[in-house]
Design a protein around this motif. Sequence first.
Motif, PDB file in Angstrom:
ATOM      1  N   SER A 177       0.818  -1.213   0.000  1.00 40.50           N
ATOM      2  CA  SER A 177       0.000   0.000   0.000  1.00 40.50           C
ATOM      3  C   SER A 177       0.852   1.264   0.000  1.00 40.50           C
ATOM      4  CB  SER A 177      -0.924   0.000   1.213  1.00 40.50           C
ATOM      5  OG  SER A 177      -0.130  -0.136   2.367  1.00 40.50           O
ATOM      6  N   ASN A 178       2.150   1.131   0.265  1.00 42.15           N
ATOM      7  CA  ASN A 178       3.028   2.306   0.267  1.00 42.15           C
ATOM      8  C   ASN A 178       3.642   2.585  -1.092  1.00 42.15           C
ATOM      9  OD1 ASN A 178       2.519   2.657   2.892  1.00 42.15           O
ATOM     10  ND2 ASN A 178       4.524   2.029   3.632  1.00 42.15           N
ATOM     11  N   ASN A 179       3.153   1.887  -2.105  1.00 42.37           N
ATOM     12  CA  ASN A 179       3.624   2.202  -3.453  1.00 42.37           C
ATOM     13  C   ASN A 179       4.919   1.486  -3.839  1.00 42.37           C
ATOM     14  OD1 ASN A 179       2.847   3.466  -5.709  1.00 42.37           O
ATOM     15  ND2 ASN A 179       3.559   5.523  -5.154  1.00 42.37           N
ATOM     16  N   LEU A 180       5.350   0.562  -2.986  1.00 43.62           N
ATOM     17  CA  LEU A 180       6.533  -0.236  -3.318  1.00 43.62           C
ATOM     18  C   LEU A 180       6.084  -1.345  -4.258  1.00 43.62           C
ATOM     19  CD1 LEU A 180       9.560  -0.655  -2.587  1.00 43.62           C
ATOM     20  CD2 LEU A 180       8.807  -2.141  -0.731  1.00 43.62           C
ATOM     21  N   HIS A 181       6.875  -1.607  -5.283  1.00 40.64           N
ATOM     22  CA  HIS A 181       6.448  -2.557  -6.301  1.00 40.64           C
ATOM     23  C   HIS A 181       7.600  -3.499  -6.640  1.00 40.64           C
ATOM     24  CE1 HIS A 181       3.048  -3.100  -9.104  1.00 40.64           C
ATOM     25  NE2 HIS A 181       3.955  -3.766  -9.804  1.00 40.64           N
ATOM     26  N   LEU A 182       7.284  -4.745  -6.910  1.00 40.52           N
ATOM     27  CA  LEU A 182       8.319  -5.706  -7.299  1.00 40.52           C
ATOM     28  C   LEU A 182       7.849  -6.456  -8.541  1.00 40.52           C
ATOM     29  CD1 LEU A 182      10.463  -7.972  -5.041  1.00 40.52           C
ATOM     30  CD2 LEU A 182       9.286  -8.989  -6.988  1.00 40.52           C
TER      31      LEU A 182
END
Lengths: 328, 286
Positions: free
Chosen positions: B51-56
């Motif tokens: 939800s914090n906009n971190l993406h993998l």
Amino acid sequence: MFSTIYIEEEVLETSRVKNMLDRFPQVPRVVCERYGEVFNRKSQNFRLQKKAPALILAKKYGSKVLVAPDGYGYNDSRSYYFSHMLNCVYDCRYCFLQGMYSSANYVLFVNYEDFEEAIASKIEKNSGGGVYYSGYDCDSLALEPVSDFCKHFVPLFGEYPNAELEFRTKSTQIRHLLEQPVIPNCVIAMSFTSHEAGSRWEHKVPSIDKRLEALQKLQLAGWRVALRFEPLILDSQGLTPYESLFAQVFAKLDARKIHSVSSGLFRMPIDFHKRIVKLYPDEELFARPTTTADGMIALKSEDESLQLAAIEKLLFSHISPQQYYRCA
Amino acid sequence: MIKKFEKSLHGSESTPVNIVVAHALEAKALIPMLHLQPFQTTSRFVQYGNSNNLHLIVSGIGRAAMEAAITDLSQQQANEEGQIRAWLNIGIAGHSKAPLGSAWLGNKITCQESGVSAYPPQLIAGIDSVAVITVDEPERTYPEDAAYEMEAFSFFEQATKYSTAELVQVFKIISDNLENPIEKLDFKNIPIWIRLLQEQIILLISKMSELVREHNDSHRIPRVYRELCSRIHLTVNQKLQLKRLCLRYKALGLEADLESVISLAGSHSKQIISQLSAQIDRVGKQ
């Protein structure tokens, strides 16, 4: 001091580079082929790089002594500039370098002997004369403890008494100057803006007091010093900031011995301004109304020439008009 | 220290970082470490997010796979707001003598095939760096003092099309060396090594996030811009003019004044732009 030191393969084994590297054993080193691989590449961001600039040690090829832009200098002699370094250790928001380069890393050209040869040749072509400015693409003295730049170049001008060398700076790194014999054809020109402008737009720059202290030491040692009041950014406060600045400056220095004094309004090539606006869309200075003329951008002001004349009048209460010139 | 960084990573602050790994095993340890969840998308690449906009994203092995994954993700994340993201490649590499499980940031990435090098600017202190050489086939002799791997050059080249070089970094974890050749690599060790590097990885992501947030905050376009774009017809040029005007209002501390023009949304676009322009020229000169 530097996040990384990049070194061109070609200069890696030179004694000057080895000495410089010895000063920074902890800084990571990266070898590159040419400095252009690292410096001023597309997809680089000057503003971000300014947070942790790197030092690039390189060899300068091509022209090393260039004709100075119109209005840069203080007299009609042929004027040239040379840049042993690209970029400045200070972070002045009004500085055109932010729009000139996409990289904030410092490039230090270490082939001083080639610069010397080019300067000497230019002096000889000018019958031993001409004015040679250092500090157009960088601050002349700010990296002196690392570069030994003054230490190296001042003696060269000692051999050409009719050629004049001007170091343009905001730095207090004057130890090497004080340690060597004074030559009369070298001018140390210190730049100042008002206290208010300095605290708003000049970051990492030594205080006005410290700069004046350095100039005073140089003046007392016999060096010729000059004052550059630029860029003037005129505000609603009018003349007050300049009254106090000039009072402070001329209380410390012997005005009669000052080589020259100049002032210049905030001006910048339009393209540089466009790039800076993209870098700093949140900067109040670049949100102000502007005007353009002859490829240059200036802040819009209805009474600019009146204010400039008033500032000059203030200056003339401290110096003679003969000591003064207005930058184009 | 790790708690402090973890707090910033999992707190309310945005973490606009794309992590790209080549192999699912590299993702395996990162998913719980970074509290990531499967990300539902029509993309052919497996993705995770929080939800914090971190993406993998898991790209697959090799340069072509890496390029395709970055293109895919950047299209998925495209926006008109000038907001950018940081890109971080985490992956395994070989080195002649570096111990297994040790890790570095790449400070020079060379494509072995072309001989071309790229230099990710080193803004993040506290993590050692090394040269990286991208090869097309696994390297077994490691002739240079460098980490050998298969994606970093393409990663950097491709990701810098969508972000600025300072925000594109590669973090390489040593999985093989002369004493432990790649043929003997026990894949089970990869998530273990990554877990052991948790502190460095979180430090890296936190610092990259900090830089992106600062950049994006300074480039944030006032809400009024979007509002007007949705209400009135603007040409491409007018949109650019309006965007610049909105940013100037914001820089001059006059963002609140922009709200008044929303009431003019029924007016002609030219009128709105000239009104905003005249007003800021009056105020800006004071």
